[in-house]
Design an enzyme around this catalytic site. Structure first.
Site, PDB file in Angstrom:
ATOM      1  N   ILE B 177       0.915  -1.139   0.000  1.00 17.07           N
ATOM      2  CA  ILE B 177       0.000   0.000   0.000  1.00 17.07           C
ATOM      3  C   ILE B 177       0.952   1.186   0.000  1.00 17.07           C
ATOM      4  O   ILE B 177       1.573   1.490   1.012  1.00 17.07           O
ATOM      5  CB  ILE B 177      -0.910   0.014   1.234  1.00 17.07           C
ATOM      6  CG1 ILE B 177      -1.879  -1.166   1.167  1.00 17.07           C
ATOM      7  CG2 ILE B 177      -1.687   1.342   1.297  1.00 17.07           C
ATOM      8  CD1 ILE B 177      -2.745  -1.309   2.409  1.00 17.07           C
ATOM      9  N   PRO B 178       1.154   1.810  -1.171  1.00 17.39           N
ATOM     10  CA  PRO B 178       2.314   2.688  -1.341  1.00 17.39           C
ATOM     11  C   PRO B 178       2.131   4.067  -0.712  1.00 17.39           C
ATOM     12  O   PRO B 178       2.045   5.084  -1.412  1.00 17.39           O
ATOM     13  CB  PRO B 178       2.464   2.773  -2.859  1.00 17.39           C
ATOM     14  CG  PRO B 178       1.062   2.600  -3.366  1.00 17.39           C
ATOM     15  CD  PRO B 178       0.358   1.682  -2.398  1.00 17.39           C
ATOM     16  N   CYS B 179       2.134   4.107   0.607  1.00 14.22           N
ATOM     17  CA  CYS B 179       2.003   5.393   1.286  1.00 14.22           C
ATOM     18  C   CYS B 179       3.236   6.253   1.025  1.00 14.22           C
ATOM     19  O   CYS B 179       3.212   7.462   1.255  1.00 14.22           O
ATOM     20  CB  CYS B 179       1.784   5.202   2.788  1.00 14.22           C
ATOM     21  SG  CYS B 179       3.102   4.293   3.599  1.00 14.22           S
ATOM     22  N   HIS B 180       4.319   5.625   0.526  1.00 13.34           N
ATOM     23  CA  HIS B 180       5.503   6.421   0.193  1.00 13.34           C
ATOM     24  C   HIS B 180       5.229   7.344  -0.994  1.00 13.34           C
ATOM     25  O   HIS B 180       5.989   8.270  -1.234  1.00 13.34           O
ATOM     26  CB  HIS B 180       6.701   5.512  -0.103  1.00 13.34           C
ATOM     27  CG  HIS B 180       6.472   4.540  -1.215  1.00 13.34           C
ATOM     28  ND1 HIS B 180       5.880   3.298  -1.027  1.00 13.34           N
ATOM     29  CD2 HIS B 180       6.751   4.602  -2.545  1.00 13.34           C
ATOM     30  CE1 HIS B 180       5.818   2.659  -2.177  1.00 13.34           C
ATOM     31  NE2 HIS B 180       6.328   3.425  -3.119  1.00 13.34           N
ATOM     32  N   ARG B 181       4.146   7.078  -1.720  1.00  8.86           N
ATOM     33  CA  ARG B 181       3.809   7.950  -2.860  1.00  8.86           C
ATOM     34  C   ARG B 181       2.911   9.108  -2.434  1.00  8.86           C
ATOM     35  O   ARG B 181       2.397   9.841  -3.282  1.00  8.86           O
ATOM     36  CB  ARG B 181       3.122   7.130  -3.962  1.00  8.86           C
ATOM     37  CG  ARG B 181       4.035   6.061  -4.552  1.00  8.86           C
ATOM     38  CD  ARG B 181       3.349   5.194  -5.589  1.00  8.86           C
ATOM     39  NE  ARG B 181       4.137   3.992  -5.869  1.00  8.86           N
ATOM     40  CZ  ARG B 181       3.650   2.853  -6.351  1.00  8.86           C
ATOM     41  NH1 ARG B 181       2.363   2.767  -6.620  1.00  8.86           N
ATOM     42  NH2 ARG B 181       4.444   1.816  -6.553  1.00  8.86           N
TER      43      ARG B 181
END
Lengths: 208, 278
Positions: B177-181
């Site tokens: 779940i790409p919270c880094h984006r």
């Protein structure tokens, strides 16, 4: 959802992960069956969970070929039914002051029971009044089921709620098929009679 | 003249003899939100499995169950992860040395940028808001970033920007779940649970994003860009904007500025529409 045969085969190959699949595939059906048997959501949740735990313990002890050969539905429902019978029996033993000898489905809290359960509606977009009426109708029917003698109730639920064949039901109850059929038809006849009486009573009420 | 149903009063709500069997079948559909299977699995000593996988951020532990990924985190050791997962999940995790190939493939494919890698998530512990915010983050393409406010607006809670930040901070499955984006509107990368801002920079760089360039743009006040030939304004990392060479790039500090210049919001990256006073 995996088929029962596929599940049984998986149980033979990799018990741990297949049991997780079994638990997730069956939790609602076990709950629904237990709910119709007991009428109490909390009891039904406990029974369903206890059924899975007992199933797990049994499976661990079974050799793979026995797991593969399992007919899961009658096997699991039999565990539920046994647990429900034991529970009803010990509840009766504990209720020494109670005159209530039959209905183990606590007729004392039907509204709470039915408020807590959700019935999947075929047509969620349909008008809410009709959905409400349907929910009430089903709740009344569920309560009526609980008035049946335990042996009839069990068979009627297995046959008409769960849609099982008589042979599979006989596996659950451990009775001859003929006996199962007679429980079923007597149970249904009793339900029809009770519904007819209620209908007449309601109609009279409306005219008075 | 009353019709039959009205005269019958309450009997209209009764199961009819003919409807009896159909109504019986419907009784089999009762459901509960009680965690029956989970309770049984825990009692049976069964819970989630986990594997380890090499990622741009090093070795990562991934716990999963039949519903999907349940916990993703770094840890100093297997024992440390097991303890952490137990704290996070409230159930035990077992190392699976031979995880399903489909899962391993899906994890690798996702890390390599395959947005359609078949991954699911166990978000039962999350509020509906958290779930919506986390799943929305999965719509941000590989190598691109969006502000926290984008998530808030996209899930219909434009005022809940801070809560989106909290949701990202509590992301149970970072990387997948790409919270880094999800970054700050001012272009700063912002916090990152899986190892802090340096890790956030590392994973975004690994996805091919020029983080320095992104920060330089943000530093100079740029929020949106348009190509000379384009008619819509984009977030700087939008696929429609990212490849515009600097000399052919028109930049804006706000959506209002872009809109006043005659541009509309890009319908791919969906930046906000300006609330222009008429």
């Amino acid at each position: 959802m995996p088929s029962d045969e596929a599940l049984a085969a998986a149980l033979a190959n990799d018990l741990d992960s297949a049991f997780e699949a079994l638990a997730l595939a069956w939790e609602h059906r076990l709950y629904a069956f237990a709910l119709r048997m007991t009428g109490r959501p909390r009891d039904a949740e406990e029974l369903a969970e206890e059924t899975l735990v007992q199933a797990w313990r049994a499976l661990v002890g079974y050799p793979p070929e026995r797991r593969r050969a399992l007919r899961l539905r009658p096997w699991l429902f039999q565990i539920v039914a046994n647990l429900a019978r034991n529970r009803a029996r010990s509840a009766r033993r504990n209720e020494t002051l109670s005159l209530d000898v039959e209905a183990p489905g606590g007729a004392e809290e039907p509204s709470a029971a039915h408020a807590a359960e959700r019935i999947a509606d075929d047509d969620p977009l349909g008008n809410p009044e009709a959905a409400l009426a349907r929910e009430q109708r089903l709740a009344d029917l569920a309560a009526l089921l609980l008035t049946l003698p335990a042996t009839q109730r069990e068979v009627v639920i297995l046959r008409h709620v769960e849609g099982m064949g008589y042979a599979a039901i006989a596996e659950v109850t451990g009775e001859p098929i003929g006996t199962v059929k007679s429980h079923a038809s007597r149970g249904v006849a009793r339900l029809r009679l009770a519904l007819e009486r209620e209908r007449v009573a309601a109609a009279q009420e409306a005219y008075s | 003249m009353k019709n039959d149903d009205e005269r019958a009063g309450r009997s209209g709500a009764l199961t009819t003899a003919r409807g009896l069997l159909a109504d019986c079948r419907a009784l089999g559909d009762a459901q509960t939100s009680a965690p029956i299977a989970e309770g049984a699995l825990i009692r049976a000593g069964l819970a989630d499995a986990y594997l380890t996988i090499e990622t741009p951020l090093g070795l990562v532990y991934v716990a999963w169950n039949a519903r999907g990924l349940s916990a993703v985190t770094r840890a100093e050791s297997a024992a440390a992860f097991e303890a952490k997962a137990y704290r996070l999940l409230g159930r035990r995790v077992y190392h699976n040395a031979a995880p399903p190939q489909r899962l391993v493939d899906a994890l690798s494919a996702w890390l390599a940028g395959d947005e359609h890698a078949p991954l699911s998530f166990d978000l039962r512990g999350q509020t509906p808001f958290m779930r919506a915010a986390l799943l929305k983050a999965r719509e941000i393409p590989y190598g691109e970033v969006r502000p926290y406010s984008w998530i808030a607006r996209e899930i219909g809670r434009p005022g809940a920007v801070r809560a989106v930040g909290t949701a990202m901070a509590r992301n149970p499955a970072p990387l997948f779940i790409p919270c880094h984006r999800v970054v700050r509107a001012d272009g700063h990368l912002g916090a990152y649970g899986l190892g802090g801002p340096a890790s956030k920079r590392a994973i975004l760089s690994a996805e091919g994003l020029d983080v320095d360039q992104l920060e330089a743009l943000a530093e100079s006040g740029v929020r949106y860009v348009v190509s000379e030939s384009g008619d819509s304004y984009c977030y700087p990392t939008c696929q429609h904007a990212y490849s515009i060479p600097p000399q052919r790039r028109i930049t804006f500090a706000s959506e209002a500025e872009a809109q006043r210049a005659g541009y509309r919001p890009c319908n791919v990256c969906r930046p906000p529409e300006a609330q222009l006073a008429s």
